[in-house]
Design a protein around this motif. Structure first.
Motif, PDB file in Angstrom:
ATOM      1  N   PRO B  57       0.803  -1.228   0.000  1.00 29.29           N
ATOM      2  CA  PRO B  57       0.000   0.000   0.000  1.00 29.29           C
ATOM      3  C   PRO B  57       0.836   1.278   0.000  1.00 29.29           C
ATOM      4  O   PRO B  57       0.552   2.222  -0.736  1.00 29.29           O
ATOM      5  CB  PRO B  57      -0.831  -0.117   1.285  1.00 29.29           C
ATOM      6  CG  PRO B  57      -0.966  -1.575   1.513  1.00 29.29           C
ATOM      7  CD  PRO B  57       0.330  -2.171   1.027  1.00 29.29           C
ATOM      8  N   GLU B  58       1.877   1.299   0.803  1.00 29.42           N
ATOM      9  CA  GLU B  58       2.740   2.487   0.866  1.00 29.42           C
ATOM     10  C   GLU B  58       3.384   2.759  -0.502  1.00 29.42           C
ATOM     11  O   GLU B  58       3.508   3.903  -0.937  1.00 29.42           O
ATOM     12  CB  GLU B  58       3.831   2.258   1.922  1.00 29.42           C
ATOM     13  CG  GLU B  58       4.834   3.375   2.051  1.00 29.42           C
ATOM     14  CD  GLU B  58       4.459   4.380   3.134  1.00 29.42           C
ATOM     15  OE1 GLU B  58       5.247   5.281   3.360  1.00 29.42           O
ATOM     16  OE2 GLU B  58       3.385   4.259   3.729  1.00 29.42           O
ATOM     17  N   GLU B  60       2.123   1.801  -3.398  1.00 33.44           N
ATOM     18  CA  GLU B  60       1.061   2.251  -4.310  1.00 33.44           C
ATOM     19  C   GLU B  60       0.814   3.746  -4.127  1.00 33.44           C
ATOM     20  O   GLU B  60       0.602   4.478  -5.094  1.00 33.44           O
ATOM     21  CB  GLU B  60      -0.225   1.464  -4.048  1.00 33.44           C
ATOM     22  CG  GLU B  60      -0.143   0.015  -4.489  1.00 33.44           C
ATOM     23  CD  GLU B  60      -1.414  -0.766  -4.213  1.00 33.44           C
ATOM     24  OE1 GLU B  60      -1.656  -1.750  -4.923  1.00 33.44           O
ATOM     25  OE2 GLU B  60      -2.161  -0.413  -3.280  1.00 33.44           O
ATOM     26  N   SER B  61       0.847   4.178  -2.878  1.00 35.22           N
ATOM     27  CA  SER B  61       0.667   5.598  -2.579  1.00 35.22           C
ATOM     28  C   SER B  61       1.752   6.434  -3.249  1.00 35.22           C
ATOM     29  O   SER B  61       1.484   7.464  -3.880  1.00 35.22           O
ATOM     30  CB  SER B  61       0.694   5.793  -1.051  1.00 35.22           C
ATOM     31  OG  SER B  61       0.741   7.142  -0.724  1.00 35.22           O
ATOM     32  N   LYS B  62       3.001   5.963  -3.140  1.00 29.72           N
ATOM     33  CA  LYS B  62       4.115   6.685  -3.782  1.00 29.72           C
ATOM     34  C   LYS B  62       4.009   6.628  -5.306  1.00 29.72           C
ATOM     35  O   LYS B  62       4.350   7.581  -5.998  1.00 29.72           O
ATOM     36  CB  LYS B  62       5.462   6.090  -3.341  1.00 29.72           C
ATOM     37  CG  LYS B  62       5.869   6.411  -1.923  1.00 29.72           C
ATOM     38  CD  LYS B  62       6.137   7.883  -1.708  1.00 29.72           C
ATOM     39  CE  LYS B  62       7.397   8.358  -2.403  1.00 29.72           C
ATOM     40  NZ  LYS B  62       7.650   9.809  -2.115  1.00 29.72           N
ATOM     41  N   ILE B  64       1.278   6.570  -7.087  1.00 33.88           N
ATOM     42  CA  ILE B  64       0.302   7.590  -7.507  1.00 33.88           C
ATOM     43  C   ILE B  64       0.951   8.972  -7.463  1.00 33.88           C
ATOM     44  O   ILE B  64       0.822   9.774  -8.392  1.00 33.88           O
ATOM     45  CB  ILE B  64      -0.957   7.552  -6.603  1.00 33.88           C
ATOM     46  CG1 ILE B  64      -1.706   6.230  -6.776  1.00 33.88           C
ATOM     47  CG2 ILE B  64      -1.874   8.739  -6.910  1.00 33.88           C
ATOM     48  CD1 ILE B  64      -2.870   6.032  -5.795  1.00 33.88           C
ATOM     49  N   THR B  83      -5.594  -4.731 -10.350  1.00 33.34           N
ATOM     50  CA  THR B  83      -5.092  -5.809  -9.513  1.00 33.34           C
ATOM     51  C   THR B  83      -6.223  -6.765  -9.188  1.00 33.34           C
ATOM     52  O   THR B  83      -7.345  -6.331  -9.023  1.00 33.34           O
ATOM     53  CB  THR B  83      -4.598  -5.238  -8.162  1.00 33.34           C
ATOM     54  OG1 THR B  83      -3.650  -4.227  -8.405  1.00 33.34           O
ATOM     55  CG2 THR B  83      -3.982  -6.299  -7.294  1.00 33.34           C
ATOM     56  N   GLY B 100     -10.200  -5.927   0.259  1.00 36.57           N
ATOM     57  CA  GLY B 100      -9.425  -5.988   1.488  1.00 36.57           C
ATOM     58  C   GLY B 100      -7.948  -5.752   1.295  1.00 36.57           C
ATOM     59  O   GLY B 100      -7.485  -5.376   0.222  1.00 36.57           O
ATOM     60  N   LYS B 101      -7.213  -5.946   2.400  1.00 38.54           N
ATOM     61  CA  LYS B 101      -5.775  -5.741   2.332  1.00 38.54           C
ATOM     62  C   LYS B 101      -5.058  -7.040   2.644  1.00 38.54           C
ATOM     63  O   LYS B 101      -5.675  -8.081   2.780  1.00 38.54           O
ATOM     64  CB  LYS B 101      -5.365  -4.661   3.319  1.00 38.54           C
ATOM     65  CG  LYS B 101      -5.710  -4.996   4.757  1.00 38.54           C
ATOM     66  CD  LYS B 101      -5.080  -3.990   5.679  1.00 38.54           C
ATOM     67  CE  LYS B 101      -5.256  -4.424   7.120  1.00 38.54           C
ATOM     68  NZ  LYS B 101      -4.531  -3.604   8.051  1.00 38.54           N
TER      69      LYS B 101
END
Lengths: 230, 133
Positions: B57-58, B60-62, B64, B83, B100-101
């Motif tokens: 997730p981190e 993916e944030s970067k 974007i 995904t 979900g994660k």
């Protein structure tokens, strides 16, 4: 030249003592401030895809409790191109009050094409400027999410399919930060809205239906904000 | 480890579209920005990048954030990313797994926003239309 071990042996204990003193002072300061001034307002970020109604909601909350709006609302995507904050919004529920800073953020996306603005009768120069600002705004929103918010209201348009990659990624990012999150199913005043579809998409989070535009179900919205972020 | 290259520097490929399928092994020792550069450099070249194992997730944030900084009105309009979760048969249910994660081994498809369009997505199928510019 001084070795690392020399440096540690001479300055280590003093640093530890200073660290303890600083920590003690900080603890006393925190306890005093919570006793006499209440806790710091939590920064609640309003996130979601473009055109979900984030600014309409932010304005509704700000107007209801402070009398002021946060920013202009529009049907044109990316109208909000900078994160905007309304500080010290005091929400009173059941004899208690909760104070939050509301942060309205630009809609998150993985793509911005200035040509989309041309469809809204915007001139090319203005469209290019808007798209550049939009990209900066999305980057800023992501930065806020990683660094600067204490909780998240995730706003979705209940007339749209919630199973999008942006929603999947954003919820995953929010969960990875261990931030409290409420899902708001907005636009329930529209006939094609489906709150159930959003509840099914995010079973691990509470979904609250509302119409920020019409002010529908705002009592429950404020109850939940107080419960989750108070 | 050899770099991913286009043999003829993108010239002479005719109507072809390059697809880079990147293994989990290739990504495992990379730092976040190395992964993002690997992805975005491929996408800038017009390639479709398929990751055997998706990003955290981190990351993916970067991704974007960096993507936004590289969008150019005259060229690059961003990325399309899709995904689906790994089919581990877990008990969280399809919807929970989809949204979900903590889903390991999630295959991820990334391409230029103006070349890739998702037609359909469910727990076992991502159907995309890839077009030439």
């Amino acid at each position: 030249m001084q070795s690392d071990s020399d440096f540690e042996s001479k300055s280590g204990p003093r640093e530890d003592e200073m660290g303890l003193l600083t920590e003690l002072k900080s603890s006393i300061s925190r306890a005093t401030s919570s006793l006499f001034a209440g806790s710091e307002p939590k920064r609640i970020g309003i996130y979601g895809p473009p055109n979900a109604g984030k600014t309409t909601l932010a304005n509704r909350i700000a107007r209801d409790w402070t009398g002021d709006a946060i920013g202009p609302e529009s049907h044109v995507p990316h109208e909000t191109r900078r994160a905007r904050r309304k500080e010290n919004v005091e929400i009173k529920r059941n004899g208690k009050s909760v104070t939050i800073d509301v942060v309205d953020t630009p809609g998150v996306t993985t793509k911005v094409d200035y040509k989309e603005f041309l469809e809204h009768d915007i001139e090319k120069d203005d469209a290019v400027r808007r798209s550049r600002e939009a990209t900066e705004g999305v980057a800023e929103a992501m930065h806020w999410l990683r660094e600067d918010v204490d909780g998240v209201i995730y706003v979705l348009d209940a007339t749209e399919d919630p199973f999008t990659q942006v929603n999947t990624m954003l919820i995953g990012i929010i969960e990875s930060q261990d931030l409290p999150v409420l899902i708001f199913a907005n636009k329930i005043d529209l006939e094609e809205a489906s709150v159930q579809r959003i509840s099914n998409a995010f079973p691990q989070h509470e979904t609250v239906p509302l119409s920020a535009l019409e002010g529908d179900n705002m009592d429950e919205v404020y109850d939940k904000i107080a419960e989750y972020f108070g | 480890m050899p770099e991913i290259t286009t043999d003829d520097d993108g010239e002479g490929l005719g109507d072809g579209i390059q697809i880079d399928m990147i293994s989990a092994e290739r990504m495992q020792d990379m730092r976040t920005m190395e992964k993002i550069r690997l992805i975005l450099d491929g996408v800038h070249d017009g390639n479709i990048v398929i990751l055997e194992e998706g990003l955290e997730p981190e990351e993916e944030s970067k991704l974007i954030e960096v993507t936004m900084s590289e969008i150019n009105p005259d060229g690059f309009t961003g990325i399309e990313i899709e995904t689906y979760p790994g089919g581990d048969g877990g008990d969280s249910g399809f919807l929970g797994r989809l949204m979900g994660k903590d889903e390991p081994n999630k295959l991820t498809v990334i391409g230029p926003a103006n070349r890739i369009e998702t037609l359909h997505k469910d727990e076992t199928l991502i159907s995309t239309l890839i077009t030439r510019t």
